[in-house]
Write an enzyme that holds these catalytic residues in place. Structure first.
Site: not given
Lengths: 323, 323
Positions: B55, B78, B187, B207, B226, B254
């Site tokens: 804005e 806002c 991406r 990537l 993990s 992906e």
């Protein structure tokens, strides 16, 4: 070289030809229009059992209006005498037509250009157009005549991730009623329909046409098996054997995964219909078994996307084998 | 209720918003246009790092021409004070605008309707449009603010039969250069990109965004594991853990098949991109692993087809999760 107008008239003739399919067997389903001064004066298509031929129907309807006109016909007019009626070439010669535009030359050795030659010898202007619509409408006849086997359509009905059932085998229903109705229309346009032995034992599919008015079009049912076939079914042990599919011009293969793989591995699939439902299955039964692909490079440049349709919440993609 | 004209202006604002994505993070990428007498007099979008807001940019460009005009903005202005600048609500009040049309109400509890209330209290006509384009352009921000996780896009690049590699694991290349370039654009519009640990070990994917001029848009790289993550990668052990993806608004997954299944099983995929090459693989690696589907019925009514593109010889289908 034919003009755009000529190709449009042949599109119309090809659309008429579809009416004869598959009941014209063993004859090709041909379509014909007679045009005089930009107006259609006769239309015809091969009738059930193969007679009258498309040209005979169109010329009978046009009658005297054919004189000086143009005949658009998807296949070269037959030139050989038959006990069942005069050759179309002789009918054209008697009609007074000035011009004949042909979609595809007839590969039948009894005609194979002799129809065109006879018409030209009589002073009629003859053009061979190479119409894609005419060729497509005659795919079954052309494949049978040139390769000695039917034109094969493989149908798959899968999830977005290419599965046809969940791990326990449940597969009813992947696709919705619109896709199933479309598949029944495809069945009604084929001579024979085939499933693998495993699919027949597991699902007992009826494989008939359940569309009002089209029930008589239910195709001959075949099963891929080395053993005996149930009553009402024809057993096929070796798809590459001569005459394996009788005189069928168009064969519709509905699975399962092993039957699909058998035809693909033999490079005998000419057209691929993939009905996809907007669902994801994850672990489950793949739509196609082992086709013996040795490298990804070998998989490319084989298929061309030719059509896409939305069918309810499902989508159909159609591919043709590039040969 | 907004008019068709209003929705078209919001479409334009949403198109501008796309320019801010993903560099506006952690702020939402908002777009705004100021229209006076049917003419655009100001355009703005959230700048890198989040300021100036859309804005502010549009009103600065419009300057005095904003007086009596209409502001179209994808997200509610806002209303909270910030050390980084005045609130957009106060800027609108100072601008002399007569009307504000808003795409989506801001779910941020610091605004959440207070911007709209402040504008209305000052006599400005405010409309909440429910613009689908505005909502789509803010999907990442809205998902993060309301669900506490990023908006997740799952990308699959498969054969027609849903395979991503032949049995020996070879997967280069399934799709062609046009599809890969499209994927790089996707991406460039995401905050973070994720692959499974197996895919990282097997393929060592970069990537990154390899499109001229868009290299700086390469997203944060994440791996589902993990164990420890390699340098330059962020490890994610539990995708449902709070804060698992940092402040990412948009996550691009992906593969491989197990990572895809992990997100699908957690019902954390909001958008699905399926790039399909016109090849058949047969026996090979499926694109999605086990998602714990108990019955086919449970798979239906989850996905809606929203876009289709031809990319060279490949095709892209886009689906959105129905929620």
């Amino acid at each position: 070289m034919s003009s755009a107008d000529d190709l449009r008239w042949l599109d119309a003739a090809a659309a008429l030809a579809a009416r004869g399919r598959p009941l014209s067997r063993p004859n090709p389903a041909v379509g014909a229009v007679v045009v005089k001064d930009g107006v259609v004066v006769g239309r015809g298509w091969t009738q059930a059992g193969g007679r009258p031929h498309a040209e005979a129907g169109a010329l009978a309807q046009a009658n005297d209006a054919a004189r000086g006109g143009t005949l658009y016909v998807t296949l070269e007019p037959c030139a050989h005498a038959s006990q069942r009626g005069p050759s179309c070439t002789s009918l054209v010669l008697a009609s007074g037509l000035a011009r004949v535009v042909i979609g595809v030359e007839d590969p039948d050795p009894r005609t194979a250009g002799s129809g065109i030659a006879a018409l030209r010898a009589a002073g009629i202007a003859v053009e061979l157009s190479g119409s894609p619509a005419a060729r497509a409408s005659l795919a079954g006849y052309l494949t049978r005549t040139t390769l000695g086997r039917p034109h094969v359509t493989l149908k798959l009905a899968t999830s977005l991730d290419g599965k046809i059932a969940i791990p326990d085998g449940s597969s009813q229903w992947i696709t919705g009623p619109e896709a199933r109705a479309h598949c029944h229309v495809e069945r009604a346009r084929t001579d024979a329909i085939l499933v693998g032995g495993g699919t027949l034992r597991a699902d007992s599919p009826r494989l008939d046409v359940r569309l009002p008015g089209l029930e008589p079009r239910s195709p001959q049912r075949m099963v891929l098996t080395s053993g005996p076939a149930p009553e009402g079914w024809t057993g096929v042990a070796d798809i590459t054997a001569h005459g394996a599919f009788g005189d069928a011009q168009c064969l519709f293969v509905e699975g399962g995964a092993q039957a699909a793989a058998t035809f693909l591995a033999a490079d005998m699939v000419d057209r691929l219909l993939i009905y996809r439902a907007p669902i994801i299955v994850g672990d489950g039964l793949p739509c196609i078994g082992d086709i013996g692909l040795g490298s990804l490079a070998g998989a490319h440049e084989r298929w061309r996307h030719v059509d896409r349709r939305t069918l309810g919440s499902d989508a159909l993609d159609v591919y043709e084998r590039l040969r």
